[in-house]
Structures are given as C-alpha cells and as structure tokens.
Design a protein around this motif. Structure first.
Motif, PDB file in Angstrom:
ATOM      1  N   ALA A 247      36.389  28.830  33.169  1.00  0.00           N
ATOM      2  CA  ALA A 247      36.812  30.154  33.631  1.00  0.00           C
ATOM      3  C   ALA A 247      36.419  30.312  35.100  1.00  0.00           C
ATOM      4  O   ALA A 247      35.288  30.010  35.478  1.00  0.00           O
ATOM      5  N   ILE A 248      37.370  30.762  35.930  1.00  0.00           N
ATOM      6  CA  ILE A 248      37.121  30.972  37.361  1.00  0.00           C
ATOM      7  C   ILE A 248      37.607  32.376  37.718  1.00  0.00           C
ATOM      8  O   ILE A 248      38.753  32.729  37.452  1.00  0.00           O
ATOM      9  N   TYR A 249      36.699  33.166  38.306  1.00  0.00           N
ATOM     10  CA  TYR A 249      37.029  34.544  38.670  1.00  0.00           C
ATOM     11  C   TYR A 249      36.964  34.690  40.184  1.00  0.00           C
ATOM     12  O   TYR A 249      35.933  34.413  40.797  1.00  0.00           O
ATOM     13  N   GLU A 250      38.066  35.130  40.772  1.00  0.00           N
ATOM     14  CA  GLU A 250      38.144  35.215  42.228  1.00  0.00           C
ATOM     15  C   GLU A 250      38.738  36.536  42.685  1.00  0.00           C
ATOM     16  O   GLU A 250      39.503  37.173  41.970  1.00  0.00           O
ATOM     17  N   LYS A 251      38.360  36.887  43.903  1.00  0.00           N
ATOM     18  CA  LYS A 251      38.954  38.044  44.562  1.00  0.00           C
ATOM     19  C   LYS A 251      39.756  37.508  45.743  1.00  0.00           C
ATOM     20  O   LYS A 251      39.258  36.717  46.542  1.00  0.00           O
ATOM     21  N   LEU A 252      41.021  37.898  45.821  1.00  0.00           N
ATOM     22  CA  LEU A 252      41.871  37.510  46.942  1.00  0.00           C
ATOM     23  C   LEU A 252      41.892  38.678  47.918  1.00  0.00           C
ATOM     24  O   LEU A 252      42.611  39.657  47.726  1.00  0.00           O
ATOM     25  N   GLU A 253      41.058  38.569  48.947  1.00  0.00           N
ATOM     26  CA  GLU A 253      40.910  39.665  49.906  1.00  0.00           C
ATOM     27  C   GLU A 253      41.994  39.596  50.975  1.00  0.00           C
ATOM     28  O   GLU A 253      42.323  38.527  51.480  1.00  0.00           O
TER      29      GLU A 253
END
Length: 277
Positions: A247-253
């Motif tokens: 599982a990979i959790y990212e924010k695309l700013e």
C-alpha cells in the motif's frame, strides 16, 4: 469478460480549472502492436491493446496526470516471468512467430502485471508527489451525490491463452464538489491465483492537492476455497477476499503557480454533459 465498446468516442468535461478527457478508439492494428513491442523490448503485447485510449486530467496551466496503456506496459517486468505456472511455456510458444521458431522466446512477465500509477504531465511544472498520512474519505464517496460525468476507458486486455485474464482499465466519476478515479489492473490465472493492483485518485475542488492511493492485493486460488468460484471473475466482489501485499499513500501537490479557486455554486463553470449510457 468485459463488454468491449469499439465505437470511438471523445469526451471533455470541465471541472473548475481542470479539463477531464476520456478518449476511446479502436484496438491497435497488429503491425502497430508488433512495432511497439519491438520498441519496448517485450516479446508480445496484450491481445487487445488500446494504445490510443487515454484518460487525462489536465489543469489550465498545463500540469496534470493521464493514464494510457503504453506507459503502463513500461512498468511490466520485461526480462523475467514473475509467475511460473504449467501453462506459461505453452502460452509463450503460441506467441512466438513461426519464422522465429528457432529463436528462444525471452522470458518475461506474460501476465503483464503493472504497478503503473499514472503519467504526470507538465513541462515547466508538475505535481509534487509526497508521502502522506491522509486517506481518501471512502464514506464521503458512498454518499448519494449527483454524478455529473462518468466514463470508463479500457487500456488493454489479454485472455492468457484461455488460462484467465489480464486487464487494465480506468474509470472516473465527477460530483459537484469532487472527482474520483480508479485505475485497476486485474489478473486471474485459472486454478492458480488472483492479483489486483488499484490506484485511486481523489480531488476536492477547493484543495490544492489530490490524494493517490495504490494497493496491491493477491491470493492463490487454493486460499480462496471458502469463496464462491463465481466471484473469481468479479473484481469488485473478490477484492475483499484478497490480502493487501503493498500500500502506498501519496499527496499530489499542485505547483505554487496553480490557481485553485473553490468551486462555489455561484461561479461554478462546470459544463453539464449527459452521462454516457
């Protein structure tokens, strides 16, 4: 088996400063597929390759993200068959051209497993991808909100020489204040295993970022004896029985220069278009 719409269609939908594009056209011609396979150094590409299909989310200032089959296949292991099963040799032999019969078919991942999460767009500026503890609010997504736009785009599919299915598709739905996208790679090797790689992308109109969540799930068929076999062909149903392996959790700013105005009802420029049937 999916229902394949070979009818070409191109839809644009405006959400604030964003243009959402869903473009679908015919399956790639065999000559083009062979040329692309050579360029990508893969012995064979999926039986049904929709190389010109794309789902794109692009900001008026240029940056964004898109989902296409060619970039997805670049994430496939080109050199080693990741899954050793009885049908692998038979399947690879069926894919070797007669004139090349004296050559050894190079081992590669014939299941086309990809951990593709989208292609970032933008020349001078693009999303800044950072890890995050934030999560997509799934309860909010379950709320009965008006769907202003919906589309699904098939990128590739292969029946693995009648031993299962490997497919990649992406779908998006737009609500008045947000949009949600799901990119799904689904693999079923009959009698052997099921694998599912999902990328979820969520954006609320008043935020200066998107949330991207990638999960990989997998199980051997032998571990699914308690699950009705009819569910093996239903990705939405079988997913709950597949353990998460990654599982990979990212924010695309957004880039700092991006103008991000809340989608207020008084100045909402979203164009209403009929939902495709």
């Amino acid at each position: 088996m999916m229902i394949h719409g070979f009818r070409s269609s191109h839809q644009d939908f405006t959400f604030g400063a964003w243009t959402l594009t869903a473009s679908k056209t015919h399956i790639m011609k065999s000559a083009d597929v062979e040329k692309l396979a050579d360029e990508m150094h893969i012995p064979a590409l999926p039986e049904m390759m929709f190389g010109d299909n794309v789902l794109r989310i692009q900001h008026s200032s240029g940056f964004g993200i898109e989902f296409n089959a060619k970039d997805a296949l670049k994430c496939v292991n080109k050199y080693q068959g990741m899954l050793k099963v009885a049908c692998a040799e038979e399947w690879q032999e069926s894919r070797s051209e007669p004139e090349h019969s004296k050559e050894t078919v190079k081992p590669y991942d014939w299941t086309y497993t990809t951990d593709y999460k989208g292609t970032l767009l933008g020349d001078s500026s693009t999303f800044k991808v950072v890890p995050t503890t934030d999560r997509i609010d799934t309860e909010k997504l379950k709320a009965r909100e008006q769907i202003m736009f919906f589309d699904e785009v098939l990128l590739f599919e292969d029946e693995l020489h009648d031993h299962g299915v490997s497919s990649l598709s992406v779908k998006i739905r737009v609500m008045p204040s947000s949009f949600f996208l799901l990119l799904r790679f689904f693999l079923r090797v009959d009698g052997v295993m099921i694998r599912m790689n999902d990328t979820r992308l969520y954006h609320e109109g008043d935020k200066n970022f998107m949330l991207r969540e990638y999960t990989s799930r997998e199980s051997k068929i032998a571990s699914l004896k308690h699950v009705p076999a009819a569910l093996y062909t239903e990705p939405n149903e079988i997913s709950q029985y597949l353990p998460v392996t990654q599982a990979i959790y990212e924010k695309l700013e957004f880039p700092e220069m991006a103008d991000c105005k809340p989608l207020a009802s008084s100045d909402n420029k979203t164009k209403m278009q009929p939902r495709p049937t």
